[in-house]
Design a protein around this motif. Structure first.
Motif, PDB file in Angstrom:
ATOM      1  N   VAL A 378      32.049  68.369  22.125  1.00  0.00           N
ATOM      2  CA  VAL A 378      30.818  68.843  21.690  1.00  0.00           C
ATOM      3  C   VAL A 378      30.500  68.666  20.126  1.00  0.00           C
ATOM      4  O   VAL A 378      29.649  68.116  19.711  1.00  0.00           O
ATOM      5  N   LYS A 379      31.428  68.968  19.675  1.00  0.00           N
ATOM      6  CA  LYS A 379      31.446  69.041  17.956  1.00  0.00           C
ATOM      7  C   LYS A 379      31.341  67.175  17.608  1.00  0.00           C
ATOM      8  O   LYS A 379      30.430  67.265  16.924  1.00  0.00           O
ATOM      9  N   GLU A 380      32.011  66.817  18.254  1.00  0.00           N
ATOM     10  CA  GLU A 380      32.058  65.168  17.933  1.00  0.00           C
ATOM     11  C   GLU A 380      30.551  64.458  18.412  1.00  0.00           C
ATOM     12  O   GLU A 380      30.085  63.684  17.682  1.00  0.00           O
ATOM     13  N   ARG A 381      30.113  65.048  19.508  1.00  0.00           N
ATOM     14  CA  ARG A 381      29.178  64.505  19.810  1.00  0.00           C
ATOM     15  C   ARG A 381      27.651  65.005  18.938  1.00  0.00           C
ATOM     16  O   ARG A 381      26.881  64.245  18.627  1.00  0.00           O
ATOM     17  N   GLY A 385      30.484  63.590  11.691  1.00  0.00           N
ATOM     18  CA  GLY A 385      30.831  63.549  10.465  1.00  0.00           C
ATOM     19  C   GLY A 385      31.226  64.819   9.736  1.00  0.00           C
ATOM     20  O   GLY A 385      31.582  65.017   8.516  1.00  0.00           O
ATOM     21  N   ARG A 386      31.294  65.763  10.689  1.00  0.00           N
ATOM     22  CA  ARG A 386      31.936  66.881  10.081  1.00  0.00           C
ATOM     23  C   ARG A 386      31.465  67.801   8.965  1.00  0.00           C
ATOM     24  O   ARG A 386      32.239  68.062   8.062  1.00  0.00           O
ATOM     25  N   ARG A 387      30.142  67.716   8.729  1.00  0.00           N
ATOM     26  CA  ARG A 387      29.295  68.124   7.700  1.00  0.00           C
ATOM     27  C   ARG A 387      28.641  69.432   7.822  1.00  0.00           C
ATOM     28  O   ARG A 387      28.561  70.150   7.065  1.00  0.00           O
ATOM     29  N   MET A 388      28.919  70.144   9.196  1.00  0.00           N
ATOM     30  CA  MET A 388      28.155  71.227   9.389  1.00  0.00           C
ATOM     31  C   MET A 388      29.443  72.427   9.746  1.00  0.00           C
ATOM     32  O   MET A 388      29.985  72.251  10.606  1.00  0.00           O
TER      33      MET A 388
END
Length: 397
Positions: A378-381, A385-388
């Motif tokens: 879900v995070k990848e979806r 970019g892993r910015r949040m």
């Protein structure tokens, strides 16, 4: 870097803006959903990490972010946008404090039936983002997730998405309200929320009594929960392992005094009051805060497990939710041992141990989480970019 990010008011961050010890470079203050979107688009272009913030009451909960370039301060998003009193529905911006919202609703004889710790400063968005812990009346009314009927979020690329009431744009296949509640800002920014309301009850009474653990009196909590007096909440408080446990039950609505008397008869002792005990629904110290979830039938065993921690205990045995809090400093090694010992005992009876707040990054806050692979997908979806708020959720999500 210009004086603004995405054309939105920006200032340099100071020491007081740190998130769990990580200091951002800038603080941005959006005033609309569109401005949040503009900020996130600008941050995506520059690969800036963003952490949303409300009243800051729980900003030290969860692990520190891996990086934090921008603190997105929601203080200017503080309007109650719509109160449809006839439909028992309210829509508010994420920066509205729960105390302010309560005042607006009370003027129409209504309430959002959540007992939120730090309510005067805690915001709508922060309450949803942290996902709890639920207050005493969750026993009757449910949690924030249960009372949420619509949500507006801004995704990491600046897309505005809505789910639930008055849908304009949705994200196919996802219930955004349930997904974003408890996500600690790792999927995007909660901008607005719509809740189901309840009428203010005409009366409230609390029954307060001391329990004799040696006689197994804690089992009376279950009797109260099943009573025809229909309590809205049943809570216990123990300020120290060697202190007596106080039991308090709340009844609301018509004939509250008579129904409270029926509960007192079940307990066999206690007093009836028009005001809650001073600890009711509160978190008194949260430098170290541990949540225990367990089958209600295992309450006695959980109390035994909590004895060794030396911490204060408070919560609902009938919901299987208790909080342990420490009013004094706990060394990292000592806390790790406490958490490990608790997990061994509580998980053996079908429960879970979650460290909500701790001053140490290396303490295992979550334990084993079976759904972790799904959470990572879900995070990848949502945030490839892993910015949040990177690293703030389970398994470093």
């Amino acid at each position: 870097m210009s004086d603004t990010i995405g054309g939105v008011t920006t200032r340099q961050a100071g020491p007081d803006d740190a998130v769990a010890g990580v200091r951002p470079r800038w603080v941005v203050l959006p005033e609309s959903v569109e401005e949040i979107a503009a900020v996130l688009r600008a941050c995506a272009e520059r690969d800036l990490a963003v952490v949303p913030a409300g009243g800051g009451t729980k900003l030290h909960w969860a692990p520190p972010p891996e990086r934090c370039d921008v603190l997105l301060d929601m203080c200017c998003m503080n309007e109650v946008l719509e109160h449809a009193a006839g439909d028992l529905v309210v829509r508010a911006q994420a920066g509205v404090t729960m105390g302010a919202l309560s005042g607006v609703l009370a003027g129409e004889g209504q309430e959002l039936a959540l007992d939120v710790p730090f309510a005067e400063d805690a915001t709508v968005g922060g309450t949803l983002a942290t996902g709890g812990p639920a207050g005493p009346r969750a026993f009757r009314y449910g949690t924030a997730r249960d009372l949420l009927i619509g949500i507006t979020v801004v995704l990491p690329d600046g897309t505005i998405a809505r789910s639930g009431g008055k849908v304009v744009k949705n994200v196919a296949g996802y219930d955004l309200g349930k997904l974003f509640t408890g996500s600690y800002g790792t999927l995007g920014v909660i901008a607005e929320a719509t809740f189901r309301l309840h009428p203010l009850p005409p009366g409230r009474r609390w029954v307060v009594a001391l329990l004799d653990i040696a006689k197994g009196d804690v089992a009376k909590a279950a009797e109260l929960a099943a009573s025809q007096a229909e309590p809205s909440a049943v809570e216990i408080d123990r300020p120290a392992p060697d202190a007596p446990i106080t039991l308090a039950a709340l009844v609301e609505g018509t004939a509250a005094t008579g129904r409270a008397a029926a509960l007192r008869d079940l307990i066999g002792a206690g007093e009836i009051t028009e005001e809650p005990p001073p600890w009711w629904g509160r978190i008194l110290a949260d430098e170290v805060l541990i949540e225990l979830r367990f089958p209600p039938a295992a309450t006695a065993a959980v109390l035994d497990a909590a004895d060794a921690t030396g911490m204060a205990l408070r919560g609902s045995p009938v919901r299987g939710r208790l909080l342990l809090e420490s009013g004094q400093a706990v060394a990292e090694g000592e806390l790790a041992a406490i958490v490990s010992g608790l997990r061994a005992q509580v998980e053996a009876i079908g429960g879970r141990v979650h460290v909500l707040a701790a001053p140490y990054a290396k303490v295992d806050r979550w334990g084993q989480v079976g759904a972790l692979p799904l959470m990572r997908r879900v995070k990848e979806r949502f945030d490839p970019g892993r910015r949040m708020s990177p690293g703030r959720y389970v398994g470093g999500v």
